[in-house]
Design a protein around this motif. Structure first.
Motif: not given
Length: 180
Positions: A93-100
């Protein structure tokens, strides 16, 4: 009474790839906790500290030793908030999605997060209670996320000090409580 907040030296490890699995994200977090740091000079703005509290993670310990000459009290309570993927999978998954997703899950107390916001605030207040009991000028060496919560809790206790969204590494933020 003054309290100085100091974020650890900059970590040399960069961010993970743009697309990561849950396990790769956890592995990166572990590597980050063990990564080397870039030591720089620390400007205390003329302030002398009577005590120093520090996170017990290596990057904070090294920073504390550089910032303070006396005995340092290392505390687990000052560790950074750990991240836990909301969707444990081998899917990249995109890193930004994990973090969000992690931030949203943590904010709402999702079971995937091992420590709640209330638990983080409680451990921070435990440290502040201990520091304020002394009624001396104290330096606290920690991490970015924890510093944001420390600042909020100190403001509630009558401290005045600088605003920051993301605290700079190796910069001392001094808060003053004139009522003590």
């Amino acid at each position: 009474m003054k309290i100085g907040l100091l974020r650890h030296f900059k970590v040399t490890l960069g961010y993970p790839a743009k697309f990561v699995t849950s396990q790769e994200l956890l592995s990166w977090q572990q590597e980050y906790n063990e990564s080397s740091i870039e030591e720089v000079g620390i400007d205390h703005q003329g302030q002398k500290w009577s005590k120093c509290y520090s996170s017990d993670l290596p990057r904070a310990k090294t920073t504390a030793y550089k910032a303070y000459d006396g005995d340092i009290i290392f505390l687990e309570e000052l560790r950074e908030i750990s991240i836990y993927p909301v969707i444990p999978s081998d899917l990249r998954l995109p890193l930004w999605l994990h973090v969000s997703l992690i931030r949203i899950a943590w904010f709402f107390g999702h079971k995937s997060q091992r420590e709640s916001k209330q638990e983080v605030i409680a451990r921070i207040n435990k440290v502040l209670d201990q520091a304020m009991e002394l009624d001396e000028d104290v330096l606290i060496v920690g991490h970015g996320g924890i510093m944001m919560f420390l600042r909020k809790e100190m403001l509630k206790r009558g401290f005045k000090g600088p605003k920051f969204n993301k605290p700079e590494n190796a910069l001392v933020y001094i808060f003053d409580n004139q009522t003590r």
